[in-house]
Scaffold this active site. Structure first.
Site, mmCIF file in Angstrom:
data_model
loop_
_atom_site.group_PDB
_atom_site.id
_atom_site.type_symbol
_atom_site.label_atom_id
_atom_site.label_comp_id
_atom_site.label_asym_id
_atom_site.label_seq_id
_atom_site.Cartn_x
_atom_site.Cartn_y
_atom_site.Cartn_z
ATOM 1 N N HIS A 18 19.754 -24.712 49.668
ATOM 2 C CA HIS A 18 18.431 -25.114 49.588
ATOM 3 C C HIS A 18 17.352 -24.035 49.379
ATOM 4 C CE1 HIS A 18 18.178 -29.359 50.895
ATOM 5 N NE2 HIS A 18 19.360 -29.218 51.378
ATOM 6 N N LYS A 33 2.076 -27.361 54.635
ATOM 7 C CA LYS A 33 3.516 -27.054 54.616
ATOM 8 C C LYS A 33 3.920 -25.954 55.639
ATOM 9 C CE LYS A 33 2.865 -26.019 50.277
ATOM 10 N NZ LYS A 33 4.091 -26.843 49.597
ATOM 11 N N ARG A 34 5.157 -25.847 55.984
ATOM 12 C CA ARG A 34 5.296 -24.745 56.799
ATOM 13 C C ARG A 34 4.800 -23.532 56.480
ATOM 14 N NH1 ARG A 34 9.084 -25.408 61.240
ATOM 15 N NH2 ARG A 34 8.884 -23.288 61.705
ATOM 16 N N LYS A 84 5.171 -19.218 50.601
ATOM 17 C CA LYS A 84 4.304 -20.267 50.164
ATOM 18 C C LYS A 84 2.744 -19.829 50.193
ATOM 19 C CE LYS A 84 7.360 -23.426 52.947
ATOM 20 N NZ LYS A 84 7.765 -24.406 52.047
ATOM 21 N N THR A 121 8.942 -30.895 48.167
ATOM 22 C CA THR A 121 8.764 -32.474 48.063
ATOM 23 C C THR A 121 7.322 -33.065 48.499
ATOM 24 O OG1 THR A 121 9.773 -32.459 50.345
ATOM 25 C CG2 THR A 121 11.396 -33.033 48.472
ATOM 26 N N LYS A 124 4.966 -36.132 46.911
ATOM 27 C CA LYS A 124 4.399 -37.004 47.641
ATOM 28 C C LYS A 124 2.818 -36.955 47.147
ATOM 29 C CE LYS A 124 7.507 -36.272 51.353
ATOM 30 N NZ LYS A 124 7.734 -35.394 52.581
#
Length: 843
Positions: A378, A569-570, A575, A677, A681
């Site tokens: 992952h 998101k986290r 990110k 993911t 969405k």
């Protein structure tokens, strides 16, 4: 503007939910009243909202039970190959609405609850999220369970029943504060304890070699108590099981020790054993080598493997023996999928059982283990890879350490015969890393002990092959695969966005709900005026509804006709929430410089949790809230720009914000986000994506056409080239005046006037040791955002792109992902046979 219909009112018009038959409604009412009556204690004659919620939950649960028993009975009789999905995280969210949707009961319940003078949505809000996960990895497991049940696979999710899930996030003075998530406080109507299947798990002790074989002795025992949660497929009468283990001390715990008169202390010490399932470790993409975490990893694996073997031995399988005795057929009947390396101990544990307990010879046991296990990688971030100290294993799992050494020795012998004299290759490929502290590389153990290794998006699987596991790929290329992630369209469209679901059903029917590729049928309708109008209207209603939620929940007023620019998101440096911050500050400066200029109004929403020990991530949250404080109270800006930090982002909040988003931010440095993911969405729910060529964004651009996303920034090759050259953030700072202004403002305390030095360390990181090259993508990002503004000024062209994106999102269903796992890895084709409903006789 007309007040939008509530979801409840709209549901009454929705064909996709099936018309609520009068009989169904009457039955739900009757059952509801019965549950309400019997769940209310005698001395309390006034029902609370929670009593109503529980009565409804039990009513819906009643509809599951017959199907659940029937499904498990059928598996016992037909003995299909069983799939075991092992994960330390299952981020399930709420269960009530998902169960109603999958059972086709939502309309009946809605009508019945309405007739009783109650509001279904209000009751749904009472349920706690089951937050047994951190983010993508745990939510993926939840989507996979939904798809496996919908496809009729004989699948089981196995994990830990954490007493406390992911912390609740409070924002206090702009900082994140963590609060324990006591999600079981009022009980959990969806789980069933199964004490009859309680199993012992052993820790510590010593290993004894004798002529009869190897024995692991003088261990400490902890009991694993299973709790089962039903997992219904979508309208197919299949109900699978998620089994979560809870730690329990045995009754003689510490009492047989030599503690004379220490009875009270011994009973109090039961907590030490039961702490194993107390709390979820709140790290996303970061390895924390704590002994309690290693105990959790072995606990779930040891309990699960005993369960798997019990079920394998006792299954009825067209032969008169009461039990299976040979393990020859084990890989034909059992597939074990390891969700990241967290359950990697399944490999040595299965070897221990086969060799020490079942007396299978080593080579045969190893063949069985490899054929049974498969591993999903992952992440490629080095700080996320699990590397356990050998000293910890020596103490906690001495037999498993022996087995890992033996596995590694045979593995290295094999490599040495193929590459004689290449000692550096042996070092690189060893499961044991030498050094001051010898460590066990769990990813290497997984690759060696599995018959299949997969990444979670095409670009990620390529990086896995060409870099992370390059040596292993050269050894066994056939072992490496890609399985691009997906999401369940039941929760992530039908449940969270009924308006859009209905708009689609009106055009192409409801087949897309179980075959998302059918969304392609919308492509010829991209220019259809009525569809453009309906899609835009649904989005506007969702935005109005979310604005009302924000005002009610947090007291913030936003302009629902502004662009909803969403980054959830986290919180993590890779990110690049900081890149978003720099854009916001740039927009702010442009408005201040020329307030008369026409600006596209934006509401920028950033949300996500930071790991409690991740200092930089917590600073990033403080920066977002600080920028918001200045921007949102500047009269010159007005409602052209608002910055909102979405507190306590979780599954149930995602279900509200995603349908309301116009712009989806997916801006990680190329080569760092394995898949993502959330990106899928947003695409399915009618937002356009601004993103880098990273993770599944690459495949989204391929499906919809790159011109229908806002793609910007360095590609993986550019990042690698920049690394070779040496990344120098000062170059960009010196060359780009708008970047320099924004950075200087953050550094100088413009956004933190009461604490001018607050963000000095953030700026220092960006300028001097930024692994994720924020400045390198700043110019392209800001230019790309200007293209976003330009398109948003033309609502019709914007909505056409939205429809194109929705029409091309079919690949990103977890049904497709699971079908590929079943075919390419598990060797278990989804059956065409549907489970007969409980009312029908069985064949």
């Amino acid at each position: 503007m007309a007040k939008p219909l509530t979801d409840g009112e709209r549901r009454k018009q929705i064909s996709v939910r099936g018309l609520a038959g009068l009989g169904d409604v009457a039955e739900v009412r009757k059952s509801f009243n019965r549950h309400l009556h019997f769940t209310l204690v005698k001395d309390r004659n006034v029902a609370t909202r929670r009593d109503y919620y529980l009565a409804l939950a039990h009513t819906v649960r009643d509809h599951l039970v017959g199907r659940w028993i029937r499904t498990q009975q059928r598996y016992y009789e037909r003995d299909p190959k069983r799939i075991y999905y092992l994960s330390l995280e299952f981020y399930m969210g709420r269960t009530l609405q998902n169960t109603m949707v999958n059972l086709g009961l939502q309309n009946a319940c809605d009508e019945a609850i309405y007739q009783l003078g109650l509001d279904l949505e209000e009751l749904e809000e009472i349920e706690e999220d089951a937050g047994l996960g951190n983010g993508g990895l745990g939510r993926l497991a939840a989507c996979f369970l939904d798809s496996m049940a919908t496809l009729g696979l004989a699948a089981y999710g196995y994990g830990i029943r954490y007493e406390f899930g992911i912390f609740n996030q409070k924002i206090v003075n702009g900082w994140q504060v963590e609060e324990a998530d006591d999600w079981l406080r009022y009980g959990n109507p969806w789980e069933k304890a199964r004490p009859e299947y309680m199993l012992p798990v052993h820790f510590y002790g010593r290993v004894e070699h004798s002529p009869e074989g190897v024995r692991w002795l003088d261990t400490q025992v902890v009991l694993a108590m299973p709790y089962d949660t039903p997992v219904p497929g979508y309208k197919n009468d299949t109900v699978n099981t998620m089994r979560l283990w809870s730690a329990k001390a045995p009754n003689d715990f510490k009492l047989h020790d030599f503690n004379v008169g220490g009875y009270i202390e011994a009973v109090l010490d039961r907590n030490l054993a039961e702490n194993i399932s107390r709390v979820l470790y709140p790290n996303d993409n970061f390895f924390e080598g704590k002994e309690l975490r290693l105990k959790q990893e072995y606990f779930v694996v040891a309990a699960t493997l005993q369960d798997i073997i019990r079920r394998f031995k006792s299954s009825k399988f067209g032969c008169r023996d009461p039990v299976r005795t040979s393990f020859e057929t084990f890989p034909d009947k059992v597939a074990i999928q390891l969700n990241d390396t967290h359950p990697a101990l399944a490999i040595p544990e299965l070897m221990r059982i086969l060799v020490d307990v079942e007396k299978v010879d080593w080579d045969k046991a190893w063949e069985i283990t490899k054929k049974t296990c498969a591993y999903t990688n992952h992440t490629v971030l080095p700080e996320a890879l699990e590397r356990w100290p050998v000293s910890m294993f020596e103490k906690l799992l001495p037999r498993h350490l022996d087995i890992i050494y033996a596995i590694n020795q045979r593995h290295l012998d094999h490599v040495a015969t193929l590459f004689p004299g290449d000692v550096d290759r042996l070092r690189r490929m060893s499961v044991i890393e030498e050094g001051d502290c010898k460590r066990i590389n769990m990813a290497h153990l997984c690759v060696i002990g599995s018959h299949a290794v997969n990444g979670v998006a095409r670009i990620h699987s390529e990086i896995v092959r060409q870099s992370v596991f390059k040596d292993f790929y050269e050894l066994e290329p056939e072992k490496f695969q890609n399985k691009t992630n997906g999401i369940t369209p039941r929760r992530w469209l039908l449940l969270c966005n009924p308006g859009l679901a209905e708009t689609i059903v009106e055009r192409i029917g409801e087949g897309f709900l179980t075959d998302l590729s059918q969304l392609k049928k919308l492509l010829p309708l991209v220019g259809d005026e009525a569809l453009i109008r309906d899609v835009a209207q649904v989005k506007q209603e969702n935005k109005v509804k979310f604005s009302a939620f924000l005002e009610k929940q947090y007291g913030v007023k936003v302009n629902p006709s502004s662009m909803f620019d969403v980054h959830v998101k986290r919180i993590h440096e890779y990110k690049r929430q900081l890149l978003n911050c720099l854009h916001v500050v740039t927009l702010y400066n442009r408005i201040k410089k020329d307030p008369t200029q026409a600006f596209v109004p934006r509401t920028v929403m950033i949300g996500g949790k930071a790991a409690p020990g991740y200092h930089m991530a917590k600073k990033i949250i403080k920066l977002v809230t600080s920028i918001g404080n200045i921007v949102n109270h500047d009269p010159i800006v007005g409602d052209r720009l608002k910055v909102i930090f979405l507190e306590n982002y979780r599954v149930s909040l995602a279900e509200k914000v995603i349908p309301a988003a116009d712009l989806s931010q997916q801006i990680s440095t190329a080569g760092t986000e394995a898949s993502g993911t959330g990106n899928m969405k947003f695409m399915l729910n009618g937002a356009l994506t601004i993103g880098t060529m990273d993770g599944a964004n690459v495949e989204m651009a391929e499906e919809a056409g790159a011109e229908n996303l806002f793609i910007f920034g360095l590609r993986v090759e550019d990042v690698e080239a920049l690394d070779r050259k040496g990344y120098n953030a000062h170059e960009y700072y010196d060359r780009l005046p708008e970047l320099r202004q924004a950075v200087d403002q953050i550094n100088g305390g413009f956004f933190s006037p009461r604490e001018p030095d607050c963000f000095k360390d953030v700026v220092n990181m960006l300028l001097n040791h930024d692994r994720f090259k924020v400045f390198a993508d700043y110019e392209a990002y800001v230019a790309c955002q200007a293209r976003v503004d330009q398109l948003y000024r033309n609502p019709k062209e914007w909505t056409k792109k939205v429809i194109r994106n929705i029409a091309c999102s079919g690949k990103f269903s977890s049904d497709r992902t699971i079908t590929e796992y079943a075919h390419d890895i598990w060797g278990a084709e989804p059956p065409a046979l549907q489970t007969p409903p409980p009312s029908l006789p069985r064949d």
